[in-house]
Design a protein around this motif. Structure first.
Motif, PDB file in Angstrom:
ATOM      1  N   ASP A   1       7.778  32.023  -5.100  1.00  0.00           N
ATOM      2  CA  ASP A   1       7.512  30.602  -4.855  1.00  0.00           C
ATOM      3  C   ASP A   1       8.424  29.982  -3.804  1.00  0.00           C
ATOM      4  O   ASP A   1       8.366  28.785  -3.547  1.00  0.00           O
ATOM      5  CB  ASP A   1       7.644  29.817  -6.165  1.00  0.00           C
TER       6      ASP A   1
ATOM      7  N   GLN B   1      -3.844  37.524  -1.166  1.00  0.00           N
ATOM      8  CA  GLN B   1      -4.423  36.232  -1.539  1.00  0.00           C
ATOM      9  C   GLN B   1      -5.779  36.416  -2.215  1.00  0.00           C
ATOM     10  O   GLN B   1      -6.085  35.742  -3.206  1.00  0.00           O
ATOM     11  CB  GLN B   1      -4.572  35.363  -0.292  1.00  0.00           C
TER      12      GLN B   1
ATOM     13  N   ILE C   1       5.598  20.806  -4.308  1.00  0.00           N
ATOM     14  CA  ILE C   1       4.273  21.414  -4.351  1.00  0.00           C
ATOM     15  C   ILE C   1       3.870  21.924  -2.970  1.00  0.00           C
ATOM     16  O   ILE C   1       3.358  23.033  -2.823  1.00  0.00           O
ATOM     17  CB  ILE C   1       3.220  20.421  -4.883  1.00  0.00           C
ATOM     18  N   GLU C   2       4.120  21.120  -1.936  1.00  0.00           N
ATOM     19  CA  GLU C   2       3.756  21.546  -0.583  1.00  0.00           C
ATOM     20  C   GLU C   2       4.604  22.737  -0.144  1.00  0.00           C
ATOM     21  O   GLU C   2       4.120  23.625   0.568  1.00  0.00           O
ATOM     22  CB  GLU C   2       3.913  20.389   0.401  1.00  0.00           C
TER      23      GLU C   2
ATOM     24  N   TYR D   1       5.708  25.094  -2.171  1.00  0.00           N
ATOM     25  CA  TYR D   1       5.061  26.237  -2.822  1.00  0.00           C
ATOM     26  C   TYR D   1       3.836  26.687  -2.014  1.00  0.00           C
ATOM     27  O   TYR D   1       3.662  27.869  -1.717  1.00  0.00           O
ATOM     28  CB  TYR D   1       4.570  25.861  -4.227  1.00  0.00           C
ATOM     29  N   GLU D   2       2.976  25.723  -1.680  1.00  0.00           N
ATOM     30  CA  GLU D   2       1.739  26.036  -0.982  1.00  0.00           C
ATOM     31  C   GLU D   2       2.006  26.664   0.377  1.00  0.00           C
ATOM     32  O   GLU D   2       1.373  27.660   0.763  1.00  0.00           O
ATOM     33  CB  GLU D   2       0.896  24.766  -0.828  1.00  0.00           C
ATOM     34  N   ASN D   3       2.942  26.089   1.131  1.00  0.00           N
ATOM     35  CA  ASN D   3       3.254  26.611   2.463  1.00  0.00           C
ATOM     36  C   ASN D   3       3.845  28.022   2.387  1.00  0.00           C
ATOM     37  O   ASN D   3       3.488  28.909   3.165  1.00  0.00           O
ATOM     38  CB  ASN D   3       4.232  25.683   3.190  1.00  0.00           C
TER      39      ASN D   3
ATOM     40  N   ARG E   1       3.602  30.334  -0.080  1.00  0.00           N
ATOM     41  CA  ARG E   1       2.653  31.343  -0.533  1.00  0.00           C
ATOM     42  C   ARG E   1       1.522  31.544   0.479  1.00  0.00           C
ATOM     43  O   ARG E   1       1.029  32.663   0.659  1.00  0.00           O
ATOM     44  CB  ARG E   1       2.101  30.965  -1.913  1.00  0.00           C
ATOM     45  N   GLY E   2       1.142  30.457   1.167  1.00  0.00           N
ATOM     46  CA  GLY E   2       0.098  30.564   2.182  1.00  0.00           C
ATOM     47  C   GLY E   2       0.525  31.415   3.364  1.00  0.00           C
ATOM     48  O   GLY E   2      -0.255  32.216   3.885  1.00  0.00           O
TER      49      GLY E   2
END
Length: 492
Positions: free
Chosen positions: A329, A359, A343-344, A346-348, A350-351
């Motif tokens: 994470d 994915q 949250i962003e 985490y998203e960035n 993992r993305g």
């Protein structure tokens, strides 16, 4: 003297070291030189030549005192899924950038205790998810075997770097992991031997997890005897691994030459698939004849739920992967990509950190575990898994081992199936049932196809009966008399 590591087996190198034909430092230097020459194969993620020479010098010192271990002075490569203390461990993923573990996996620690030498960390499919070593963040590994004037070929996966390194000849053996065939399939595509032990035989502690109920570590080497020597060092109970089984480890080399006279070898009718490469079918028939000629009894068996294995596997494995990979994470270790809030971030992270195939499998796994779909998919897949295991249990009441092809095809060009995941998943059709049932399985090189590429045959054994599996593998190896080696085109 000049040492060609590609001409040596582990057993042969141990004999040369014992006779003082060369030292471990000299052998390791020869491997390092060959490793550097093999850079076009892209099989190494991290090279550790300085550490290798230190370990080799220590092995020579032990041998001088008469304290040599089982693998003392033998240079090995380590799949970059095994945590190695202080050495970069990436799982071939961008998300583990800069991760230097503070601990050693149990499997590699046991190899070092046996005196083995680490040359470096080997390429793989990202988080071991793939059958071609094309999903690695560090680029695809290249198979040392090539057709004349043909394209570069995949070495198989996920342990493609391990298989390619052994086949290229700059390591004498390598570690692999096998979740659905990731030791056996690349071993077949690269013309080497690989064994996936019974689930629980080799500790999973310190190995980056993909699917915890399926993952199993094992050795990859040039011969059945070499695989037996490595497995001897790696196997054993580990209290740090809750899935490790407290079973005694036999001497795997003791009865290796006992032959297969009196053994019953099962041939499952369900493995005769429509559209299968006729050269692989012919090799399978030849394998049956070889074993029958040296005294084995060939027995037709029925594994009725085999055709459900692949769909069940691609529910269970992604489900477990989605849970295991939730820990990445950007907070504790590895890559972190900033965002305006947690949250962003985490998203960035993992993305950007996970590749396309990882994915895809996380999304499949999260879906089948979600409310409303858990019973429809995951629970049903686990029930199918139980039926597959029951089929094997019933078959092993009649036979001592099972013979099948390892893979449905020889090595294929890099990029050929990269955008067709279903075709890629079919590469595991003969190997996946073994993982679902927790059984030991091994691939033995058995011949070349008309294009000059290696093909393997798979033997499947009873739980914790790797000794019989290796014994049958040695008989198959002797009958096949596979001596072909890839031309070292990368040196030109």
């Amino acid at each position: 003297m000049s040492i060609d590591p590609a001409a040596l087996t582990i057993a042969g190198a141990l004999e040369g070291l014992a006779k003082k034909d060369y030292t471990s430092v000299e052998l390791t230097n020869a491997c390092i030189e060959a490793m550097r020459a093999a850079k076009p194969l892209n099989v190494m993620i991290t090279e550790t030549p300085d550490r290798a020479l230190e370990m080799a010098a220590a092995a020579d010192a032990r041998r001088g005192k008469g304290e040599a271990g089982l693998l003392d002075g033998i240079p090995l490569g380590i799949k970059d899924l095994f945590c190695t203390e202080g050495v970069l461990t990436t799982a071939a993923s961008h998300i583990l950038d800069g991760f230097h573990p503070a601990y050693e996996s149990t499997a590699t620690a046991r190899l070092w205790q046996a005196g083995a030498v680490m040359l470096g960390k080997l390429n793989l499919d990202e988080f071991a998810m793939g059958s071609s070593n094309e999903t690695s963040y560090y680029g695809p590994a290249v198979n040392p075997w090539q057709t004349k004037d043909g394209p570069k070929l995949v070495p198989g996966g996920s342990s493609g770097g391990s298989a390619a390194a052994v086949a290229a000849g700059f390591v004498l053996g390598a570690t692999g992991t096998d979740t659905g065939g990731s030791i056996r399939q690349p071993a077949a595509l690269c013309g080497i031997t690989g064994i996936k032990p019974t689930y629980g035989r080799v500790s999973r502690w310190g190995i980056v997890a993909f699917a915890s109920s399926l993952d199993q570590a094992g050795p990859m080497a040039r011969t059945v005897r070499d695989s037996a020597l490595m497995l001897q060092a790696m196997a054993g109970f580990d209290p740090k691994d809750s899935t490790s089984v407290n079973e005694p480890v036999p001497d795997y080399c003791a009865h290796l030459e006992a032959g297969v006279k009196g053994l019953r070898i099962g041939i499952p009718r369900e493995y005769r698939m429509d559209g299968m490469d006729p050269e692989i079918t012919a090799l399978w028939e030849k394998g049956m004849a070889w074993l029958k000629d040296v005294g084995a009894e060939i027995v037709d068996i029925h594994l009725p739920n085999t055709h459900y294995a692949l769909p069940a596997y691609y529910i269970v494995a992604p489900a477990e992967a989605s849970s295991n990979l939730a820990r990445y994470d950007g907070v504790r270790y590895g890559l972190r990509v900033p965002g305006k809030d947690l949250i962003e971030m985490y998203e960035n992270t993992r993305g950007e950190g996970f590749g396309r195939e990882v994915q895809r499998r996380i999304m499949i796994g999260t879906y089948v575990l979600s409310a409303g779909y858990y019973d429809a998919y995951y629970t049903k897949a686990q029930k199918v898994r139980s039926l597959i295991k029951r089929d094997f249990d019933q078959a092993f009441q009649r036979v001592d081992a099972i013979l099948t092809p390892t893979a449905p095809n020889a090595a294929f060009p890099i990029g050929m199936t990269h955008d067709d995941p279903v075709t890629m998943y079919l590469n595991d059709v003969f190997t996946v049932p073994v993982n679902l049932a927790g059984l030991p399985g091994m691939s033995v090189p058995a011949g070349l196809n008309s294009a000059g590429l290696p093909l393997g045959l798979q033997l499947i054994g009873k739980p914790f009966d790797e000794a019989t599996l290796l014994r049958a593998g040695r008989a198959l190896e002797k009958a096949a008399d596979f001596r072909a080696k890839p031309a070292q085109w990368w040196r030109s």
